[in-house]
Write an enzyme that holds these catalytic residues in place. Structure first.
Site, PDB file in Angstrom:
ATOM      1  N   ALA A   1       0.840  -1.197   0.000  1.00  0.00           N
ATOM      2  CA  ALA A   1       0.000   0.000   0.000  1.00  0.00           C
ATOM      3  C   ALA A   1       0.875   1.247   0.000  1.00  0.00           C
ATOM      4  O   ALA A   1       2.039   1.217   0.400  1.00  0.00           O
ATOM      5  CB  ALA A   1      -0.908  -0.004   1.223  1.00  0.00           C
TER       6      ALA A   1
ATOM      7  N   SER B   1       1.537   4.009  10.520  1.00  0.00           N
ATOM      8  CA  SER B   1       2.143   5.140   9.828  1.00  0.00           C
ATOM      9  C   SER B   1       2.667   6.127  10.865  1.00  0.00           C
ATOM     10  O   SER B   1       1.954   6.466  11.810  1.00  0.00           O
ATOM     11  CB  SER B   1       1.125   5.843   8.931  1.00  0.00           C
ATOM     12  OG  SER B   1       1.658   7.069   8.466  1.00  0.00           O
TER      13      SER B   1
ATOM     14  N   TYR C   1       7.777  -1.969  -2.394  1.00  0.00           N
ATOM     15  CA  TYR C   1       7.417  -0.564  -2.584  1.00  0.00           C
ATOM     16  C   TYR C   1       8.646   0.214  -3.051  1.00  0.00           C
ATOM     17  O   TYR C   1       8.823   0.451  -4.232  1.00  0.00           O
ATOM     18  CB  TYR C   1       6.816   0.051  -1.313  1.00  0.00           C
ATOM     19  CG  TYR C   1       6.336   1.472  -1.524  1.00  0.00           C
ATOM     20  CD1 TYR C   1       7.230   2.535  -1.563  1.00  0.00           C
ATOM     21  CD2 TYR C   1       4.993   1.766  -1.709  1.00  0.00           C
ATOM     22  CE1 TYR C   1       6.809   3.835  -1.796  1.00  0.00           C
ATOM     23  CE2 TYR C   1       4.556   3.068  -1.931  1.00  0.00           C
ATOM     24  CZ  TYR C   1       5.472   4.092  -1.972  1.00  0.00           C
ATOM     25  OH  TYR C   1       5.047   5.376  -2.204  1.00  0.00           O
TER      26      TYR C   1
END
Length: 345
Positions: free
Chosen positions: A65, A178, A321
């Site tokens: 993500a 996060s 990522y």
């Protein structure tokens, strides 16, 4: 085709502001998916099926993500050979995120620093984008809380998003790690996590009854955890029968990048410098949960050998990522082939 051209594209993209390059790439991938040109991007990646969370993955190498926060480029990304795609993080309401500049490259360390702050167009638009995608592979939908939602009411945001995305997800990721949303990582604390997961599991069961299918939940955790915190998280995952855990998000540590340009920028550090810390969390977490809670390993994968190292540490699947930003689509095939070789050896 795109894999062979990526080094040339990267040279141009890396001359641009990091976030501008990010948006340009996403727009191109989104357009390719919408117009049917995604076939020109198609990568030759061998099938290497693996069943995790009761889902059968075409191969064990997924997209993490953060790259596609709004689910606007799913079809273009799927053409690059990933075994699964995860999009988000999405919040109940649209929000702009933190002020720019908020994304920085550290090429000497093959790293990125970002303080994006869950910038997204909100869960309603997110769901429309997901519904419009033609991709029918494994799709993870990553949910978070709005920045202006008090941490004491965070569960309300997660429950709202879970209800909205549930019918369209292969699995749902609960992002509590996060570093760019104030106090979010407090939800990793034993009491806070216990309450949040209890509420989410209750909601999951009610949604399963409503929709006639059980959509697995995955929890995304930070690398900046001590041994006691890892143990507490492992115990909580087992107690609530959470279907998977994603280890790890970005780190606040700057030990590996001291003295480099942008190293002192606030935000989460990703890429090669987080590889060892992520693997250590995976090892410790696997020691706690065994195979009862599958681990999706992410953080610093730049080669097939790196991907295999995540699995050797205890991961069942991996995600890319920052390595994907630096290496391009060729990394997907390299990782799949390396894992397949090691598995057959």
């Amino acid at each position: 085709m795109f894999s062979s051209l990526y080094p040339l594209a990267r040279a141009s993209l890396f001359k641009m502001d990091a976030e501008d390059a990010h948006h340009l790439t996403l727009r191109a991938l989104g357009a390719a998916g919408r117009t049917g040109l995604a076939c020109a991007l198609s990568a030759r990646v061998p099938d290497a099926p693996r069943t995790v969370m009761g889902l059968t993955f075409r191969n064990p190498v997924g997209l993490a993500a953060g790259l596609d926060k709004d689910g606007a480029a799913i079809d273009g990304l799927a053409a690059l050979g990933f075994g699964f795609i995860e999009v988000g993080t999405v919040t109940p309401r649209p929000q702009p995120g933190n002020p720019r500049p908020r994304m920085f490259r550290l090429p000497q360390a093959e790293a990125l620093i970002n303080r994006m702050g869950f910038n997204n167009h909100g869960v309603d638009q997110f769901v429309k984008n997901v519904q419009a995608a033609r991709y029918r592979g494994i799709l993870g939908l990553n949910i978070g809380k709005n920045a202006d939602t008090p941490i004491e009411r965070a569960a309300e945001d997660y429950l709202y998003c879970l209800e909205r995305v549930y019918p369209f997800a292969s699995y749902v990721t609960i992002n509590i790690s996060s570093p760019n949303t104030k106090n979010l990582r407090q939800l990793q604390g034993a009491g806070e996590l216990d309450a949040l997961l209890a509420a989410l599991k209750d909601k999951q069961q009610r949604l399963a009854d409503l929709h006639g299918k059980l959509v697995p939940l995955a929890l995304k955790i930070a690398p900046d955890l001590d041994d006691e915190q890892v143990k507490e998280i492992g115990d909580t995952l087992l107690r609530h029968k959470i279907e998977a855990v994603i280890a790890t998000n970005t780190t606040l540590s700057r030990a590996a990048v001291q003295g480099l340009p942008h190293a002192d920028e606030a935000g989460g550090l990703s890429g090669r410098p987080v590889f060892d810390a992520s693997n250590e969390v995976i090892r410790k977490l696997h020691a706690e949960v065994g195979n009862d809670v599958p681990i999706i390993g992410v953080g610093g994968i730049f080669s097939g050998e790196d991907a295999h190292a995540k699995l050797a540490a205890g991961a069942a699947l991996v995600q890319l990522y920052t390595g994907f930003i630096y290496r391009g689509p060729a990394l997907v095939s390299e990782c799949v082939k390396a894992i397949a070789r090691e598995r057959s050896a």
